[in-house]
Write a protein that holds these residues in place. Sequence first.
Motif, PDB file in Angstrom:
ATOM      1  N   GLY A   1       5.278 -38.215 -19.027  1.00 17.33           N
ATOM      2  CA  GLY A   1       3.892 -38.341 -18.609  1.00 17.33           C
ATOM      3  C   GLY A   1       2.964 -37.700 -19.622  1.00 17.33           C
ATOM      4  N   PRO A   2       1.661 -37.698 -19.323  1.00 17.24           N
ATOM      5  CA  PRO A   2       0.692 -37.084 -20.245  1.00 17.24           C
ATOM      6  C   PRO A   2       1.020 -35.611 -20.488  1.00 17.24           C
ATOM      7  N   ARG A   3       0.777 -35.143 -21.695  1.00 15.95           N
ATOM      8  CA  ARG A   3       1.031 -33.750 -22.027  1.00 15.95           C
ATOM      9  C   ARG A   3       0.113 -32.846 -21.194  1.00 15.95           C
ATOM     10  N   PRO A   4       0.676 -31.866 -20.487  1.00 21.47           N
ATOM     11  CA  PRO A   4      -0.185 -30.919 -19.761  1.00 21.47           C
ATOM     12  C   PRO A   4      -1.075 -30.144 -20.730  1.00 21.47           C
TER      13      PRO A   4
ATOM     14  N   GLY B   1       6.566  -4.788 -23.340  1.00 21.02           N
ATOM     15  CA  GLY B   1       5.927  -4.764 -22.035  1.00 21.02           C
ATOM     16  C   GLY B   1       4.674  -5.591 -21.881  1.00 21.02           C
ATOM     17  N   GLN B   2       4.253  -6.299 -22.935  1.00 21.59           N
ATOM     18  CA  GLN B   2       3.075  -7.148 -22.798  1.00 21.59           C
ATOM     19  C   GLN B   2       3.341  -8.248 -21.762  1.00 21.59           C
ATOM     20  N   PRO B   3       2.367  -8.577 -20.924  1.00 26.90           N
ATOM     21  CA  PRO B   3       2.584  -9.607 -19.899  1.00 26.90           C
ATOM     22  C   PRO B   3       2.852 -10.986 -20.509  1.00 26.90           C
ATOM     23  N   VAL B   4       3.815 -11.690 -19.943  1.00 27.71           N
ATOM     24  CA  VAL B   4       4.111 -13.070 -20.314  1.00 27.71           C
ATOM     25  C   VAL B   4       3.652 -13.949 -19.152  1.00 27.71           C
ATOM     26  N   LEU B   5       2.779 -14.909 -19.443  1.00 23.52           N
ATOM     27  CA  LEU B   5       2.158 -15.724 -18.400  1.00 23.52           C
ATOM     28  C   LEU B   5       2.620 -17.180 -18.479  1.00 23.52           C
ATOM     29  N   ALA B   6       2.578 -17.862 -17.351  1.00 28.05           N
ATOM     30  CA  ALA B   6       2.868 -19.296 -17.333  1.00 28.05           C
ATOM     31  C   ALA B   6       1.780 -20.034 -18.102  1.00 28.05           C
ATOM     32  N   SER B   7       2.186 -20.899 -19.022  1.00 31.02           N
ATOM     33  CA  SER B   7       1.191 -21.603 -19.834  1.00 31.02           C
ATOM     34  C   SER B   7       0.626 -22.828 -19.124  1.00 31.02           C
ATOM     35  N   PHE B   8       1.235 -23.200 -17.999  1.00 29.80           N
ATOM     36  CA  PHE B   8       0.711 -24.268 -17.154  1.00 29.80           C
ATOM     37  C   PHE B   8       1.420 -24.153 -15.809  1.00 29.80           C
TER      38      PHE B   8
ATOM     39  N   TYR C   1      16.943 -12.139 -20.821  1.00 32.11           N
ATOM     40  CA  TYR C   1      16.160 -12.501 -19.639  1.00 32.11           C
ATOM     41  C   TYR C   1      15.218 -13.650 -20.003  1.00 32.11           C
ATOM     42  N   TRP C   2      15.212 -14.696 -19.191  1.00 33.14           N
ATOM     43  CA  TRP C   2      14.410 -15.854 -19.542  1.00 33.14           C
ATOM     44  C   TRP C   2      13.931 -16.596 -18.309  1.00 33.14           C
ATOM     45  N   VAL C   3      12.943 -17.492 -18.528  1.00 35.72           N
ATOM     46  CA  VAL C   3      12.382 -18.337 -17.481  1.00 35.72           C
ATOM     47  C   VAL C   3      12.168 -19.731 -18.056  1.00 35.72           C
ATOM     48  N   LYS C   4      12.448 -20.743 -17.229  1.00 36.54           N
ATOM     49  CA  LYS C   4      12.135 -22.131 -17.588  1.00 36.54           C
ATOM     50  C   LYS C   4      11.317 -22.735 -16.461  1.00 36.54           C
ATOM     51  N   ILE C   5      10.239 -23.427 -16.828  1.00 39.05           N
ATOM     52  CA  ILE C   5       9.343 -24.030 -15.835  1.00 39.05           C
ATOM     53  C   ILE C   5       9.263 -25.538 -16.063  1.00 39.05           C
ATOM     54  N   ASP C   6       9.421 -26.283 -14.980  1.00 35.87           N
ATOM     55  CA  ASP C   6       9.243 -27.741 -14.986  1.00 35.87           C
ATOM     56  C   ASP C   6       7.793 -28.021 -14.595  1.00 35.87           C
ATOM     57  N   HIS C   7       7.060 -28.703 -15.489  1.00 36.66           N
ATOM     58  CA  HIS C   7       5.644 -28.971 -15.249  1.00 36.66           C
ATOM     59  C   HIS C   7       5.385 -30.393 -14.762  1.00 36.66           C
ATOM     60  N   GLY C   8       6.452 -31.141 -14.493  1.00 39.31           N
ATOM     61  CA  GLY C   8       6.288 -32.523 -14.071  1.00 39.31           C
ATOM     62  C   GLY C   8       6.132 -33.453 -15.255  1.00 39.31           C
ATOM     63  N   GLY C   9       6.358 -34.735 -15.017  1.00 38.54           N
ATOM     64  CA  GLY C   9       6.211 -35.708 -16.096  1.00 38.54           C
ATOM     65  C   GLY C   9       7.190 -35.520 -17.224  1.00 38.54           C
ATOM     66  N   ARG C  10       8.325 -34.820 -16.942  1.00 36.75           N
ATOM     67  CA  ARG C  10       9.386 -34.538 -17.911  1.00 36.75           C
ATOM     68  C   ARG C  10       8.959 -33.510 -18.961  1.00 36.75           C
ATOM     69  N   TRP C  11       7.941 -32.695 -18.647  1.00 32.17           N
ATOM     70  CA  TRP C  11       7.518 -31.615 -19.533  1.00 32.17           C
ATOM     71  C   TRP C  11       7.995 -30.278 -18.984  1.00 32.17           C
TER      72      TRP C  11
ATOM     73  N   LYS D   1      12.838 -30.645 -27.869  1.00 34.08           N
ATOM     74  CA  LYS D   1      11.775 -29.708 -28.215  1.00 34.08           C
ATOM     75  C   LYS D   1      10.718 -30.454 -29.027  1.00 34.08           C
ATOM     76  N   VAL D   2       9.455 -30.104 -28.799  1.00 34.01           N
ATOM     77  CA  VAL D   2       8.370 -30.747 -29.528  1.00 34.01           C
ATOM     78  C   VAL D   2       7.413 -29.672 -30.039  1.00 34.01           C
ATOM     79  N   GLU D   3       6.504 -30.084 -30.912  1.00 29.04           N
ATOM     80  CA  GLU D   3       5.520 -29.138 -31.414  1.00 29.04           C
ATOM     81  C   GLU D   3       4.680 -28.597 -30.259  1.00 29.04           C
ATOM     82  N   THR D   4       4.471 -27.301 -30.250  1.00 26.39           N
ATOM     83  CA  THR D   4       3.676 -26.687 -29.200  1.00 26.39           C
ATOM     84  C   THR D   4       2.196 -27.036 -29.366  1.00 26.39           C
ATOM     85  N   TYR D   5       1.569 -27.332 -28.236  1.00 25.76           N
ATOM     86  CA  TYR D   5       0.127 -27.570 -28.177  1.00 25.76           C
ATOM     87  C   TYR D   5      -0.488 -26.503 -27.288  1.00 25.76           C
ATOM     88  N   PHE D   6      -1.646 -25.997 -27.687  1.00 24.51           N
ATOM     89  CA  PHE D   6      -2.346 -25.003 -26.881  1.00 24.51           C
ATOM     90  C   PHE D   6      -3.812 -25.395 -26.779  1.00 24.51           C
ATOM     91  N   ASN D   7      -4.304 -25.430 -25.537  1.00 23.61           N
ATOM     92  CA  ASN D   7      -5.691 -25.797 -25.276  1.00 23.61           C
ATOM     93  C   ASN D   7      -6.028 -27.156 -25.878  1.00 23.61           C
TER      94      ASN D   7
END
Length: 212
Positions: A47-50, A86-93, A124-134, A183-189
Amino acid sequence: MIGMVTIVQSRGRRGWRRRIALVVGGAALVLVLVVAGGAVWVLWPAGPRPLFQLPVKCGETWQLGTYPGHGDYDVDFFPMKGPAWGQPVLASFAGKVVAAGVSGSLGGRTPDNPKGARGSGGGYWVKIDHGGRWSTQYLHLLEPPMVQSGQRVTQGQQLGKVGSTGDSGAPHLHYEQRRGLMKVETYFNGGPSGITTDDREYTITVKSNNCP
């Protein structure tokens, strides 16, 4: 009597062959369906890139980088101000947590023992499914994740803290964006990060827009 025994034995052999043929045919059909289903899943378009944001606090500027052997499109995050530990790690979407725990072995590197034994994998790790196969992945966290598998998270929600667990030489956040299995190139904003191949060492600085 001999003739009757021969007929019965012949029929028994034919019945056994039919049963074998049915079993083999059924197994082949199941295999074909599994392969076809897997092919459809792999080839199904994403689907469209979040609108991904940096996985760090709003307004902060972080250094993003890679190096030879790191892996194409893998991004390491280091803060420009203050200690990384200890810096906070946040969900990017927003999305659904599909993995939260330990990948590989943790090792022994902590803020009190930064030169401790090196672990393996992502720690220690986390994986998040954002829908649309992202999906996105967050590795080398300091402590057990603050979220659990199956949990829904919002953009900007804290997942954990920057650490150096797993195969890590210094405290940082290893981050990935994936489309399907790739894996794909990271996009931000809405824009590409510019970190692609790991043929050389290079860094960029980016300001986070991961704001409420």
